[in-house]
Motif scaffolding. Structure first.
Motif, PDB file in Angstrom:
ATOM      1  N   GLY A  11       2.034  11.235   0.109  1.00 31.62           N
ATOM      2  CA  GLY A  11       2.731  10.411  -0.449  1.00 31.62           C
ATOM      3  C   GLY A  11       3.365   9.454   0.527  1.00 31.62           C
ATOM      4  N   HIS A  12       3.693   9.795   1.835  1.00 27.77           N
ATOM      5  CA  HIS A  12       4.506   8.948   2.677  1.00 27.77           C
ATOM      6  C   HIS A  12       3.516   8.266   3.748  1.00 27.77           C
ATOM      7  CE1 HIS A  12       8.091  10.794   1.718  1.00 27.77           C
ATOM      8  NE2 HIS A  12       7.599  12.093   1.558  1.00 27.77           N
ATOM      9  N   ARG A  13       2.249   8.674   3.760  1.00 28.20           N
ATOM     10  CA  ARG A  13       1.228   8.134   4.620  1.00 28.20           C
ATOM     11  C   ARG A  13       1.114   6.490   4.612  1.00 28.20           C
ATOM     12  NH1 ARG A  13      -3.718  12.286   4.643  1.00 28.20           N
ATOM     13  NH2 ARG A  13      -2.442  14.059   5.001  1.00 28.20           N
ATOM     14  N   ALA A  14       1.091   6.162   3.640  1.00 26.84           N
ATOM     15  CA  ALA A  14       0.631   4.673   3.356  1.00 26.84           C
ATOM     16  C   ALA A  14       1.818   3.712   3.895  1.00 26.84           C
ATOM     17  CB  ALA A  14       0.424   4.357   1.725  1.00 26.84           C
ATOM     18  N   GLU A  15       3.028   4.171   3.512  1.00 27.04           N
ATOM     19  CA  GLU A  15       4.014   3.228   3.965  1.00 27.04           C
ATOM     20  C   GLU A  15       4.344   3.505   5.738  1.00 27.04           C
ATOM     21  OE1 GLU A  15       6.754   0.869   4.303  1.00 27.04           O
ATOM     22  OE2 GLU A  15       6.060   1.251   2.524  1.00 27.04           O
ATOM     23  N   ILE A  16       4.005   4.791   6.018  1.00 28.34           N
ATOM     24  CA  ILE A  16       4.105   4.816   7.654  1.00 28.34           C
ATOM     25  C   ILE A  16       3.015   4.096   8.040  1.00 28.34           C
ATOM     26  CG2 ILE A  16       3.604   6.813   9.410  1.00 28.34           C
ATOM     27  CD1 ILE A  16       5.066   8.734   7.525  1.00 28.34           C
ATOM     28  N   LEU A  17       1.833   4.076   7.723  1.00 31.00           N
ATOM     29  CA  LEU A  17       0.550   3.274   8.115  1.00 31.00           C
ATOM     30  C   LEU A  17       0.941   1.630   8.129  1.00 31.00           C
ATOM     31  CD1 LEU A  17      -2.435   5.195   6.858  1.00 31.00           C
ATOM     32  CD2 LEU A  17      -1.808   4.964   9.105  1.00 31.00           C
ATOM     33  N   ARG A  18       1.499   1.354   7.309  1.00 28.15           N
ATOM     34  CA  ARG A  18       1.942  -0.146   7.094  1.00 28.15           C
ATOM     35  C   ARG A  18       2.924  -0.516   8.306  1.00 28.15           C
ATOM     36  NH1 ARG A  18       4.012  -2.799   1.530  1.00 28.15           N
ATOM     37  NH2 ARG A  18       5.950  -1.533   2.097  1.00 28.15           N
ATOM     38  N   ARG A  19       3.794   0.249   8.457  1.00 23.82           N
ATOM     39  CA  ARG A  19       4.747   0.202   9.198  1.00 23.82           C
ATOM     40  C   ARG A  19       4.155   0.157  10.698  1.00 23.82           C
ATOM     41  NH1 ARG A  19       8.953   3.602   6.666  1.00 23.82           N
ATOM     42  NH2 ARG A  19       8.018   5.221   8.237  1.00 23.82           N
ATOM     43  N   ALA A  24       2.009  -2.339  15.803  1.00 25.07           N
ATOM     44  CA  ALA A  24       0.784  -2.362  16.686  1.00 25.07           C
ATOM     45  C   ALA A  24      -0.287  -3.072  16.276  1.00 25.07           C
ATOM     46  CB  ALA A  24       0.426  -0.909  16.866  1.00 25.07           C
ATOM     47  N   PRO A  25      -0.531  -4.473  16.534  1.00 21.86           N
ATOM     48  CA  PRO A  25      -1.468  -5.107  16.052  1.00 21.86           C
ATOM     49  C   PRO A  25      -2.993  -4.845  16.597  1.00 21.86           C
ATOM     50  CG  PRO A  25       0.005  -6.460  17.462  1.00 21.86           C
ATOM     51  CD  PRO A  25       0.584  -5.063  17.275  1.00 21.86           C
ATOM     52  N   GLY A  26      -2.929  -4.069  17.590  1.00 19.54           N
ATOM     53  CA  GLY A  26      -4.257  -3.406  18.195  1.00 19.54           C
ATOM     54  C   GLY A  26      -4.934  -2.600  17.365  1.00 19.54           C
ATOM     55  N   ALA A  27      -4.095  -1.826  16.283  1.00 18.31           N
ATOM     56  CA  ALA A  27      -4.691  -0.947  15.364  1.00 18.31           C
ATOM     57  C   ALA A  27      -5.269  -1.454  14.274  1.00 18.31           C
ATOM     58  CB  ALA A  27      -3.442  -0.070  14.800  1.00 18.31           C
ATOM     59  N   ARG A  28      -5.134  -2.754  14.068  1.00 22.67           N
ATOM     60  CA  ARG A  28      -5.940  -3.387  12.870  1.00 22.67           C
ATOM     61  C   ARG A  28      -7.331  -3.248  12.910  1.00 22.67           C
ATOM     62  NH1 ARG A  28      -1.851  -8.676  13.486  1.00 22.67           N
ATOM     63  NH2 ARG A  28      -0.034  -7.539  13.021  1.00 22.67           N
ATOM     64  N   PRO A  29      -8.022  -3.452  13.785  1.00 23.48           N
ATOM     65  CA  PRO A  29      -9.412  -3.246  13.597  1.00 23.48           C
ATOM     66  C   PRO A  29      -9.903  -1.706  13.082  1.00 23.48           C
ATOM     67  CG  PRO A  29      -8.946  -4.467  15.953  1.00 23.48           C
ATOM     68  CD  PRO A  29      -7.766  -3.873  15.082  1.00 23.48           C
ATOM     69  N   HIS A  30      -9.012  -0.894  13.664  1.00 25.32           N
ATOM     70  CA  HIS A  30      -9.252   0.368  13.321  1.00 25.32           C
ATOM     71  C   HIS A  30      -8.935   0.976  11.703  1.00 25.32           C
ATOM     72  CE1 HIS A  30      -9.993   1.174  17.563  1.00 25.32           C
ATOM     73  NE2 HIS A  30      -9.052   0.315  17.819  1.00 25.32           N
ATOM     74  N   LEU A  31      -7.981   0.129  11.216  1.00 24.56           N
ATOM     75  CA  LEU A  31      -7.645   0.610  10.089  1.00 24.56           C
ATOM     76  C   LEU A  31      -8.320  -0.405   9.000  1.00 24.56           C
ATOM     77  CD1 LEU A  31      -3.646   0.912  10.288  1.00 24.56           C
ATOM     78  CD2 LEU A  31      -5.616   2.802  10.241  1.00 24.56           C
ATOM     79  N   GLY A  32      -8.706  -1.532   9.344  1.00 25.40           N
ATOM     80  CA  GLY A  32      -9.516  -2.495   8.541  1.00 25.40           C
ATOM     81  C   GLY A  32      -8.515  -3.190   7.457  1.00 25.40           C
ATOM     82  N   GLY A  34      -4.848  -5.764   7.038  1.00 30.79           N
ATOM     83  CA  GLY A  34      -4.074  -6.842   8.059  1.00 30.79           C
ATOM     84  C   GLY A  34      -2.490  -6.703   7.662  1.00 30.79           C
ATOM     85  N   PRO A  35      -1.555  -7.368   8.286  1.00 33.21           N
ATOM     86  CA  PRO A  35      -0.270  -7.376   7.944  1.00 33.21           C
ATOM     87  C   PRO A  35       0.176  -7.663   6.702  1.00 33.21           C
ATOM     88  CG  PRO A  35      -0.876  -9.050   9.574  1.00 33.21           C
ATOM     89  CD  PRO A  35      -2.103  -8.497   9.308  1.00 33.21           C
ATOM     90  N   SER A  36      -0.698  -8.467   6.045  1.00 28.79           N
ATOM     91  CA  SER A  36      -0.229  -8.885   4.514  1.00 28.79           C
ATOM     92  C   SER A  36      -0.910  -8.081   3.560  1.00 28.79           C
ATOM     93  CB  SER A  36      -0.562 -10.294   4.398  1.00 28.79           C
ATOM     94  OG  SER A  36      -2.127 -10.483   4.574  1.00 28.79           O
ATOM     95  N   SER A  37      -1.609  -6.878   4.125  1.00 33.34           N
ATOM     96  CA  SER A  37      -2.297  -6.032   3.137  1.00 33.34           C
ATOM     97  C   SER A  37      -1.225  -5.387   2.215  1.00 33.34           C
ATOM     98  CB  SER A  37      -2.847  -4.957   3.873  1.00 33.34           C
ATOM     99  OG  SER A  37      -4.238  -5.529   4.478  1.00 33.34           O
ATOM    100  N   LEU A  38      -1.354  -5.146   0.866  1.00 34.40           N
ATOM    101  CA  LEU A  38      -0.669  -4.702   0.021  1.00 34.40           C
ATOM    102  C   LEU A  38      -0.559  -2.929   0.096  1.00 34.40           C
ATOM    103  CD1 LEU A  38      -1.354  -6.808  -3.068  1.00 34.40           C
ATOM    104  CD2 LEU A  38       0.561  -7.148  -1.570  1.00 34.40           C
ATOM    105  N   LEU A  39       0.527  -2.293  -0.243  1.00 37.54           N
ATOM    106  CA  LEU A  39       0.737  -0.923  -0.257  1.00 37.54           C
ATOM    107  C   LEU A  39      -0.568  -0.198  -0.906  1.00 37.54           C
ATOM    108  CD1 LEU A  39       2.424   1.194   1.286  1.00 37.54           C
ATOM    109  CD2 LEU A  39       3.973   1.185  -0.871  1.00 37.54           C
ATOM    110  N   PRO A  40      -1.003  -0.526  -1.986  1.00 42.91           N
ATOM    111  CA  PRO A  40      -2.058   0.224  -2.475  1.00 42.91           C
ATOM    112  C   PRO A  40      -3.543   0.320  -1.756  1.00 42.91           C
ATOM    113  CG  PRO A  40      -1.114  -1.269  -4.050  1.00 42.91           C
ATOM    114  CD  PRO A  40      -0.259  -1.498  -2.772  1.00 42.91           C
ATOM    115  N   GLU A  41      -3.432  -0.909  -0.774  1.00 39.52           N
ATOM    116  CA  GLU A  41      -4.637  -0.969   0.060  1.00 39.52           C
ATOM    117  C   GLU A  41      -4.595   0.370   1.040  1.00 39.52           C
ATOM    118  OE1 GLU A  41      -6.280  -5.020   1.105  1.00 39.52           O
ATOM    119  OE2 GLU A  41      -4.335  -5.486  -0.156  1.00 39.52           O
ATOM    120  N   PHE A  42      -3.063   0.389   1.389  1.00 46.36           N
ATOM    121  CA  PHE A  42      -2.879   1.315   2.474  1.00 46.36           C
ATOM    122  C   PHE A  42      -3.102   2.884   1.902  1.00 46.36           C
ATOM    123  CE2 PHE A  42      -0.723  -1.923   4.625  1.00 46.36           C
ATOM    124  CZ  PHE A  42      -1.166  -1.894   6.104  1.00 46.36           C
TER     125      PHE A  42
END
Length: 68
Positions: A11-19, A24-32, A34-42
């Motif tokens: 339940g906490h992971r999505a918000e932690i991953l978004r923050r 950490a912009p270098g993480a974007r390719p690994h998570l798939g 972007g910074p404007s992605s919505l919480l449901p996507e996380f």
């Protein structure tokens, strides 16, 4: 120093991953995402990306000279 980790509840992971992604912009390719992605996507990707809280345990003894 002793370090332990505890896996965070899903339940906490999505918000932690978004923050994390915001800082950490270098993480974007690994998570798939972007910074404007919505919480449901996380929330959708949390099963593939565990999140841990790291704790340092205080042992009370000073570090030995041997470990340096």
């Amino acid at each position: 120093m002793v370090v332990t980790g505890a896996c965070r509840r899903a339940g906490h992971r999505a918000e932690i991953l978004r923050r994390y992604l915001a800082g950490a912009p270098g993480a974007r390719p690994h998570l798939g995402l972007g910074p404007s992605s919505l919480l449901p996507e996380f929330r959708r990707i949390t099963p593939e990306h565990p999140v841990f809280r790291i704790h340092e345990l205080q042992t009370g003894a000073p570090p030995s000279a041997e470990g340096r």
